[in-house]
Design a protein around this motif. Sequence first.
Motif, PDB file in Angstrom:
ATOM      1  N   TRP A  77      25.915 -21.153  17.210  1.00 47.69           N
ATOM      2  CA  TRP A  77      26.876 -21.021  18.294  1.00 47.69           C
ATOM      3  C   TRP A  77      26.197 -20.776  19.640  1.00 47.69           C
ATOM      4  O   TRP A  77      26.790 -20.995  20.697  1.00 47.69           O
ATOM      5  CB  TRP A  77      27.825 -19.850  18.008  1.00 47.69           C
ATOM      6  CG  TRP A  77      27.110 -18.562  17.730  1.00 47.69           C
ATOM      7  CD1 TRP A  77      26.732 -18.088  16.515  1.00 47.69           C
ATOM      8  CD2 TRP A  77      26.652 -17.597  18.684  1.00 47.69           C
ATOM      9  NE1 TRP A  77      26.064 -16.885  16.641  1.00 47.69           N
ATOM     10  CE2 TRP A  77      25.999 -16.553  17.959  1.00 47.69           C
ATOM     11  CE3 TRP A  77      26.715 -17.506  20.071  1.00 47.69           C
ATOM     12  CZ2 TRP A  77      25.437 -15.448  18.593  1.00 47.69           C
ATOM     13  CZ3 TRP A  77      26.153 -16.401  20.695  1.00 47.69           C
ATOM     14  CH2 TRP A  77      25.527 -15.398  19.960  1.00 47.69           C
ATOM     15  N   ALA A  78      24.940 -20.319  19.590  1.00 53.39           N
ATOM     16  CA  ALA A  78      24.233 -19.959  20.825  1.00 53.39           C
ATOM     17  C   ALA A  78      23.423 -21.113  21.406  1.00 53.39           C
ATOM     18  O   ALA A  78      22.751 -20.928  22.423  1.00 53.39           O
ATOM     19  CB  ALA A  78      23.307 -18.774  20.563  1.00 53.39           C
ATOM     20  N   LEU A  79      23.485 -22.295  20.794  1.00 57.76           N
ATOM     21  CA  LEU A  79      22.673 -23.402  21.288  1.00 57.76           C
ATOM     22  C   LEU A  79      23.013 -23.733  22.738  1.00 57.76           C
ATOM     23  O   LEU A  79      22.123 -23.957  23.574  1.00 57.76           O
ATOM     24  CB  LEU A  79      22.863 -24.627  20.395  1.00 57.76           C
ATOM     25  CG  LEU A  79      22.045 -25.859  20.766  1.00 57.76           C
ATOM     26  CD1 LEU A  79      20.549 -25.557  20.768  1.00 57.76           C
ATOM     27  CD2 LEU A  79      22.356 -27.021  19.819  1.00 57.76           C
ATOM     28  N   GLY A  80      24.311 -23.762  23.055  1.00 58.92           N
ATOM     29  CA  GLY A  80      24.706 -24.041  24.435  1.00 58.92           C
ATOM     30  C   GLY A  80      24.190 -22.992  25.399  1.00 58.92           C
ATOM     31  O   GLY A  80      23.810 -23.307  26.533  1.00 58.92           O
ATOM     32  N   LEU A  81      24.164 -21.719  24.961  1.00 56.84           N
ATOM     33  CA  LEU A  81      23.639 -20.657  25.817  1.00 56.84           C
ATOM     34  C   LEU A  81      22.147 -20.851  26.080  1.00 56.84           C
ATOM     35  O   LEU A  81      21.666 -20.592  27.187  1.00 56.84           O
ATOM     36  CB  LEU A  81      23.879 -19.293  25.166  1.00 56.84           C
ATOM     37  CG  LEU A  81      25.333 -18.852  25.016  1.00 56.84           C
ATOM     38  CD1 LEU A  81      25.405 -17.514  24.291  1.00 56.84           C
ATOM     39  CD2 LEU A  81      26.017 -18.760  26.384  1.00 56.84           C
ATOM     40  N   LEU A  82      21.408 -21.296  25.068  1.00 58.11           N
ATOM     41  CA  LEU A  82      19.984 -21.539  25.259  1.00 58.11           C
ATOM     42  C   LEU A  82      19.759 -22.637  26.282  1.00 58.11           C
ATOM     43  O   LEU A  82      18.879 -22.538  27.145  1.00 58.11           O
ATOM     44  CB  LEU A  82      19.335 -21.910  23.924  1.00 58.11           C
ATOM     45  CG  LEU A  82      19.191 -20.772  22.905  1.00 58.11           C
ATOM     46  CD1 LEU A  82      18.833 -21.322  21.532  1.00 58.11           C
ATOM     47  CD2 LEU A  82      18.132 -19.777  23.368  1.00 58.11           C
ATOM     48  N   TYR A  83      20.558 -23.695  26.209  1.00 57.48           N
ATOM     49  CA  TYR A  83      20.411 -24.794  27.157  1.00 57.48           C
ATOM     50  C   TYR A  83      20.806 -24.382  28.578  1.00 57.48           C
ATOM     51  O   TYR A  83      20.257 -24.899  29.553  1.00 57.48           O
ATOM     52  CB  TYR A  83      21.264 -25.993  26.725  1.00 57.48           C
ATOM     53  CG  TYR A  83      20.636 -26.827  25.639  1.00 57.48           C
ATOM     54  CD1 TYR A  83      19.438 -27.507  25.846  1.00 57.48           C
ATOM     55  CD2 TYR A  83      21.241 -26.961  24.396  1.00 57.48           C
ATOM     56  CE1 TYR A  83      18.866 -28.277  24.851  1.00 57.48           C
ATOM     57  CE2 TYR A  83      20.676 -27.727  23.389  1.00 57.48           C
ATOM     58  CZ  TYR A  83      19.485 -28.381  23.625  1.00 57.48           C
ATOM     59  OH  TYR A  83      18.910 -29.133  22.640  1.00 57.48           O
TER      60      TYR A  83
ATOM     61  N   ALA B 152      20.745 -21.181  29.833  1.00 58.10           N
ATOM     62  CA  ALA B 152      20.142 -19.932  30.320  1.00 58.10           C
ATOM     63  C   ALA B 152      19.272 -20.172  31.542  1.00 58.10           C
ATOM     64  O   ALA B 152      19.323 -19.407  32.520  1.00 58.10           O
ATOM     65  CB  ALA B 152      19.321 -19.279  29.205  1.00 58.10           C
ATOM     66  N   SER B 153      18.466 -21.221  31.508  1.00 63.22           N
ATOM     67  CA  SER B 153      17.602 -21.510  32.652  1.00 63.22           C
ATOM     68  C   SER B 153      18.429 -21.796  33.901  1.00 63.22           C
ATOM     69  O   SER B 153      18.105 -21.332  35.000  1.00 63.22           O
ATOM     70  CB  SER B 153      16.684 -22.694  32.333  1.00 63.22           C
ATOM     71  OG  SER B 153      15.854 -22.998  33.430  1.00 63.22           O
ATOM     72  N   ALA B 154      19.514 -22.583  33.742  1.00 63.39           N
ATOM     73  CA  ALA B 154      20.380 -22.881  34.880  1.00 63.39           C
ATOM     74  C   ALA B 154      21.043 -21.617  35.407  1.00 63.39           C
ATOM     75  O   ALA B 154      21.223 -21.461  36.625  1.00 63.39           O
ATOM     76  CB  ALA B 154      21.437 -23.914  34.481  1.00 63.39           C
ATOM     77  N   ALA B 155      21.402 -20.704  34.505  1.00 63.41           N
ATOM     78  CA  ALA B 155      22.001 -19.440  34.950  1.00 63.41           C
ATOM     79  C   ALA B 155      21.010 -18.634  35.778  1.00 63.41           C
ATOM     80  O   ALA B 155      21.364 -18.063  36.826  1.00 63.41           O
ATOM     81  CB  ALA B 155      22.468 -18.629  33.739  1.00 63.41           C
TER      82      ALA B 155
ATOM     83  N   CYS C 221      14.837 -13.879  28.950  1.00 65.90           N
ATOM     84  CA  CYS C 221      13.532 -14.426  29.333  1.00 65.90           C
ATOM     85  C   CYS C 221      13.677 -15.850  29.867  1.00 65.90           C
ATOM     86  O   CYS C 221      13.035 -16.221  30.869  1.00 65.90           O
ATOM     87  CB  CYS C 221      12.577 -14.405  28.143  1.00 65.90           C
ATOM     88  SG  CYS C 221      12.088 -12.747  27.608  1.00 65.90           S
ATOM     89  N   LEU C 222      14.498 -16.651  29.213  1.00 62.74           N
ATOM     90  CA  LEU C 222      14.710 -18.030  29.676  1.00 62.74           C
ATOM     91  C   LEU C 222      15.385 -18.044  31.053  1.00 62.74           C
ATOM     92  O   LEU C 222      15.087 -18.907  31.889  1.00 62.74           O
ATOM     93  CB  LEU C 222      15.554 -18.802  28.670  1.00 62.74           C
ATOM     94  CG  LEU C 222      14.895 -19.059  27.311  1.00 62.74           C
ATOM     95  CD1 LEU C 222      15.891 -19.738  26.362  1.00 62.74           C
ATOM     96  CD2 LEU C 222      13.648 -19.921  27.460  1.00 62.74           C
TER      97      LEU C 222
END
Length: 424
Positions: free
Chosen positions: A263-269, A271-274, A322-323
């Motif tokens: 479920w967290a895959l979208g958050l990983l993608y 995170a850098s943009a955030a 970190c991301l």
Amino acid sequence: MTSGTERPRSRLLPDTAPWRSSRDFRLTWTSGAVTMLGSIFTMTAIPLQIAELTGSPLAVGAVGAAELVPTVLFGLYGGVLADRADRRTVALATEVALAALSALLLANSLLGTPAVWPLYLAAGLAAAVQGLQQPSVDAMIPRLVPQDQLVAAGALLSLRWSIGGLAAPAAAGLLVATAGVPAAYLVDLGTFLLSIALLARVRPVPAERDPEAPPLREFVEGARYVAHRPDLLGTYLADLAATVFALPTALFPFLAAESDATWALGLLYSASAAGSLVAAATGGWTERVHRHGRPVLLSAALVGAATAAAAVAPDLWTVLLCLALAGGGHWIGDTFRSSIWNQSVPDELRGRAAGLELLIGSAGPALGDLRAGGLAARQGIRAALRTGGLLCLGTSAVLAAALPALWRYDQRAHRPDVAPESAP
């Protein structure tokens, strides 16, 4: 003399002076934002449609191969073209071509049984057209805003990418899931039509010289100029280090699986943009920094350190933090790199410098995915993160020592309104 739009120094919010002072910058910024939004919808739809039609992960992965070579080849020529032709005309003509490709994708998706080959054809042609377009768009900016607003303009352009990178993928995924692939292509076509209308209102930005040599010779001239400027060369190398060593996008699905959190895959993608968005939203401080080479190098070190820290993070939320820090570092580096390019590269060479930047910006992430995936297959996910982060951190230290011209770069030497000798 300044432009009269200087703000209180204590503020962290982005400086919007370029928006207020330049109608053409507002139009160009908005056009780019609209185009980026639509393009993300198509970038989401094409892999999904190929997966539905073929059921093959290899077929989906081949889209990247179809895009990389045209981007590199046409990006190099696009840099030469930006120094030969009216940059607004190039941007407008290529936007029309991209709209036509979106129409092709829409028509194909509406067939009873859509064909697969138009998806690869459109992806490759779009990459080629964007390679022609991007150097002209980048090289336009210094002609649209005053010299003392170039840092603020770069920050606003980065803010645009940060907002789009955070919000558009989620919106695209929701639209495709609820309305289908054709709806995504329709949105993309509509955004291109709006973007064309906006770009048509921008004043012409003609080249300031007549072409004097064949395109290949002119490209070599631009590459030779970059090679003979250690400070400028260092900006490219710092960007390459950050993307090749510390942009672990290929590892995200495996990080999610390792944490039993698909479920967290979208958050990983995202995170850098955030992280980029937070940095951009508090980026008012950038206009008070004069030695722009230092944040270029320090931001690469931050990206490396944050990526290495993600390798030892005890839980997924710390990995995301970190991301996000790495994303903030990428934003800082991008902002000050663009400032150095825009302020110090002569206008007659600016398109070719942008073409080289496009080459590195395209090759770096692709090589980074290859490096991360290959190392992870041999040594594991965390080892790939740790090694990449440490290599990026070490490379930035080597660049700082090997290229003192970049560390000493002072933008006041390139601004007629500020005396270089006033530097502390």
